[in-house]
Design a protein around this motif. Sequence first.
Motif, PDB file in Angstrom:
ATOM      1  N   ASP A  22       0.828  -1.208   0.000  1.00 18.95           N
ATOM      2  CA  ASP A  22       0.000   0.000   0.000  1.00 18.95           C
ATOM      3  C   ASP A  22       0.863   1.259   0.000  1.00 18.95           C
ATOM      4  O   ASP A  22       0.525   2.255  -0.644  1.00 18.95           O
ATOM      5  CB  ASP A  22      -0.919   0.011   1.219  1.00 18.95           C
ATOM      6  N   ARG A  23       1.974   1.227   0.713  1.00 20.38           N
ATOM      7  CA  ARG A  23       2.834   2.404   0.768  1.00 20.38           C
ATOM      8  C   ARG A  23       3.412   2.722  -0.606  1.00 20.38           C
ATOM      9  O   ARG A  23       3.521   3.892  -0.986  1.00 20.38           O
ATOM     10  CB  ARG A  23       3.968   2.174   1.783  1.00 20.38           C
ATOM     11  N   VAL A  24       3.790   1.693  -1.341  1.00 19.66           N
ATOM     12  CA  VAL A  24       4.316   1.909  -2.690  1.00 19.66           C
ATOM     13  C   VAL A  24       3.217   2.459  -3.595  1.00 19.66           C
ATOM     14  O   VAL A  24       3.441   3.398  -4.370  1.00 19.66           O
ATOM     15  CB  VAL A  24       4.894   0.597  -3.263  1.00 19.66           C
ATOM     16  N   ARG A  25       2.025   1.903  -3.503  1.00 13.65           N
ATOM     17  CA  ARG A  25       0.908   2.389  -4.326  1.00 13.65           C
ATOM     18  C   ARG A  25       0.648   3.875  -4.047  1.00 13.65           C
ATOM     19  O   ARG A  25       0.464   4.672  -4.973  1.00 13.65           O
ATOM     20  CB  ARG A  25      -0.345   1.573  -4.035  1.00 13.65           C
ATOM     21  N   ARG A  26       0.627   4.245  -2.774  1.00 10.16           N
ATOM     22  CA  ARG A  26       0.382   5.641  -2.424  1.00 10.16           C
ATOM     23  C   ARG A  26       1.501   6.550  -2.930  1.00 10.16           C
ATOM     24  O   ARG A  26       1.250   7.675  -3.392  1.00 10.16           O
ATOM     25  CB  ARG A  26       0.253   5.791  -0.903  1.00 10.16           C
ATOM     26  N   ALA A  27       2.729   6.071  -2.860  1.00 11.19           N
ATOM     27  CA  ALA A  27       3.868   6.883  -3.314  1.00 11.19           C
ATOM     28  C   ALA A  27       3.822   7.112  -4.812  1.00 11.19           C
ATOM     29  O   ALA A  27       4.103   8.214  -5.303  1.00 11.19           O
ATOM     30  CB  ALA A  27       5.180   6.216  -2.909  1.00 11.19           C
ATOM     31  N   VAL A  28       3.462   6.081  -5.573  1.00 12.40           N
ATOM     32  CA  VAL A  28       3.332   6.236  -7.024  1.00 12.40           C
ATOM     33  C   VAL A  28       2.219   7.227  -7.340  1.00 12.40           C
ATOM     34  O   VAL A  28       2.360   8.107  -8.196  1.00 12.40           O
ATOM     35  CB  VAL A  28       3.066   4.872  -7.698  1.00 12.40           C
ATOM     36  N   THR A 246      18.639   2.113  -2.426  1.00 13.95           N
ATOM     37  CA  THR A 246      17.570   2.273  -1.454  1.00 13.95           C
ATOM     38  C   THR A 246      17.371   0.967  -0.697  1.00 13.95           C
ATOM     39  O   THR A 246      18.139   0.015  -0.869  1.00 13.95           O
ATOM     40  CB  THR A 246      16.264   2.719  -2.143  1.00 13.95           C
ATOM     41  N   ALA A 247      16.366   0.899   0.151  1.00 11.88           N
ATOM     42  CA  ALA A 247      16.089  -0.310   0.921  1.00 11.88           C
ATOM     43  C   ALA A 247      15.570  -1.419  -0.003  1.00 11.88           C
ATOM     44  O   ALA A 247      15.115  -1.153  -1.120  1.00 11.88           O
ATOM     45  CB  ALA A 247      15.055   0.001   2.003  1.00 11.88           C
ATOM     46  N   PRO A 248      15.618  -2.663   0.444  1.00 18.15           N
ATOM     47  CA  PRO A 248      15.091  -3.773  -0.370  1.00 18.15           C
ATOM     48  C   PRO A 248      13.583  -3.637  -0.604  1.00 18.15           C
ATOM     49  O   PRO A 248      12.895  -2.884   0.083  1.00 18.15           O
ATOM     50  CB  PRO A 248      15.405  -5.012   0.478  1.00 18.15           C
ATOM     51  N   VAL A 249      13.093  -4.416  -1.564  1.00 19.04           N
ATOM     52  CA  VAL A 249      11.679  -4.355  -1.899  1.00 19.04           C
ATOM     53  C   VAL A 249      10.800  -4.719  -0.711  1.00 19.04           C
ATOM     54  O   VAL A 249       9.711  -4.160  -0.537  1.00 19.04           O
ATOM     55  CB  VAL A 249      11.388  -5.271  -3.120  1.00 19.04           C
ATOM     56  N   GLU A 250      11.265  -5.633   0.134  1.00 23.46           N
ATOM     57  CA  GLU A 250      10.470  -6.033   1.301  1.00 23.46           C
ATOM     58  C   GLU A 250      10.320  -4.903   2.310  1.00 23.46           C
ATOM     59  O   GLU A 250       9.442  -4.940   3.171  1.00 23.46           O
ATOM     60  CB  GLU A 250      11.100  -7.250   1.988  1.00 23.46           C
ATOM     61  N   GLN A 251      11.192  -3.902   2.212  1.00 23.55           N
ATOM     62  CA  GLN A 251      11.129  -2.744   3.107  1.00 23.55           C
ATOM     63  C   GLN A 251      10.638  -1.487   2.378  1.00 23.55           C
ATOM     64  O   GLN A 251      10.889  -0.367   2.816  1.00 23.55           O
ATOM     65  CB  GLN A 251      12.499  -2.504   3.736  1.00 23.55           C
ATOM     66  N   ASP A 252       9.941  -1.675   1.270  1.00 28.15           N
ATOM     67  CA  ASP A 252       9.335  -0.576   0.507  1.00 28.15           C
ATOM     68  C   ASP A 252      10.370   0.445   0.054  1.00 28.15           C
ATOM     69  O   ASP A 252      10.156   1.664   0.139  1.00 28.15           O
ATOM     70  CB  ASP A 252       8.238   0.117   1.323  1.00 28.15           C
ATOM     71  N   GLY A 253      11.487  -0.068  -0.471  1.00 31.78           N
ATOM     72  CA  GLY A 253      12.555   0.823  -0.903  1.00 31.78           C
ATOM     73  C   GLY A 253      12.124   1.808  -1.978  1.00 31.78           C
ATOM     74  O   GLY A 253      12.574   2.955  -1.998  1.00 31.78           O
ATOM     75  N   LEU A 254      11.234   1.388  -2.887  1.00 32.43           N
ATOM     76  CA  LEU A 254      10.764   2.307  -3.921  1.00 32.43           C
ATOM     77  C   LEU A 254       9.988   3.461  -3.314  1.00 32.43           C
ATOM     78  O   LEU A 254      10.149   4.615  -3.723  1.00 32.43           O
ATOM     79  CB  LEU A 254       9.888   1.551  -4.927  1.00 32.43           C
ATOM     80  N   ALA A 255       9.143   3.169  -2.349  1.00 33.02           N
ATOM     81  CA  ALA A 255       8.368   4.227  -1.710  1.00 33.02           C
ATOM     82  C   ALA A 255       9.281   5.274  -1.080  1.00 33.02           C
ATOM     83  O   ALA A 255       9.003   6.479  -1.147  1.00 33.02           O
ATOM     84  CB  ALA A 255       7.435   3.631  -0.655  1.00 33.02           C
ATOM     85  N   LEU A 256      10.370   4.840  -0.482  1.00 38.83           N
ATOM     86  CA  LEU A 256      11.310   5.786   0.128  1.00 38.83           C
ATOM     87  C   LEU A 256      11.847   6.763  -0.910  1.00 38.83           C
ATOM     88  O   LEU A 256      11.969   7.972  -0.656  1.00 38.83           O
ATOM     89  CB  LEU A 256      12.466   5.031   0.781  1.00 38.83           C
ATOM     90  N   VAL A 257      12.172   6.258  -2.085  1.00 38.37           N
ATOM     91  CA  VAL A 257      12.701   7.112  -3.155  1.00 38.37           C
ATOM     92  C   VAL A 257      11.652   8.102  -3.621  1.00 38.37           C
ATOM     93  O   VAL A 257      11.913   9.307  -3.746  1.00 38.37           O
ATOM     94  CB  VAL A 257      13.188   6.260  -4.339  1.00 38.37           C
TER      95      VAL A 257
END
Length: 268
Positions: A22-28, A246-257
């Motif tokens: 969900d965090r990645v979806r919101r970040a996108v 960034t952090a690994p995918v399991e830690q929502d690294g994309l969302a951080l970026v």
Amino acid sequence: MPWLIALDIDGTTIDHDGHLADRVRRAVRAVVDAGHHVVLSTGRTVMGTLPIAEQLGLTTGFAICSNGAVTITLDPDAPEGYRLLRAVTFDPAPVLERLRGVVPDGVVAVEQIGVGHKVNAPFPDGELMGDQQVVDWAELAADPVTRVTFRSPGSSAEEFVELVERLGLHGVNYAVGYTAWLDINPEGVSKGTALEQVREELDVDPQRTLAVGDQRNDLEMLRWAARGVAMGQAPDEVVAAADEVTAPVEQDGLALVLEGLVGEAASA
């Protein structure tokens, strides 16, 4: 001024179990709402890309599939939800001849855009989207294709890297996946080359390009971007090609970026 944000899918936007956080979806969604161009850039076929675009709420814009050999525009008014913009093909016969019989359990697929694949034998369940039509070796090589995929369920990615070196593939572009998976594309075609064409069409400043990925098929994309970001679980050669990690995918690294990008723009 908008950014062009290129996102790999597997291992970057979703985890290797296919879960979209969900965090990645919101970040996108936040970077799209901020006026930036999000371009999914993946080794997946068109059929494998569209469900992820739907989960992310992306209904317009560009997507790059098949490691750069296929570029589409998302279009909710089109019958299939997209329009084919470009497809780059090559003669698969020389490659197929080199692959034939090199490992006992090797299976080969050639892509049929929007349909599925022709295969010499069925791939493991869930690995190919769309129809799998089993054909003889001659039919696999009969027509120009956008991509050849070679898979050995009993081998490792490291063994495949060594295998590729022994095969001496020439006149094509290729990448080994995180499993014993080899994608072969037309020479000079990559996510990076397709993204440059999209960048020019969108008229985005080259210095406002961001790419995030985690595997060997992301190398050219990460080098292309002004800001190339490797996921935390990426192999060493992918990390070396990136500007940051960034952090690994399991830690929502994309969302951080993406959250950082939106935050920087808001404070500018």
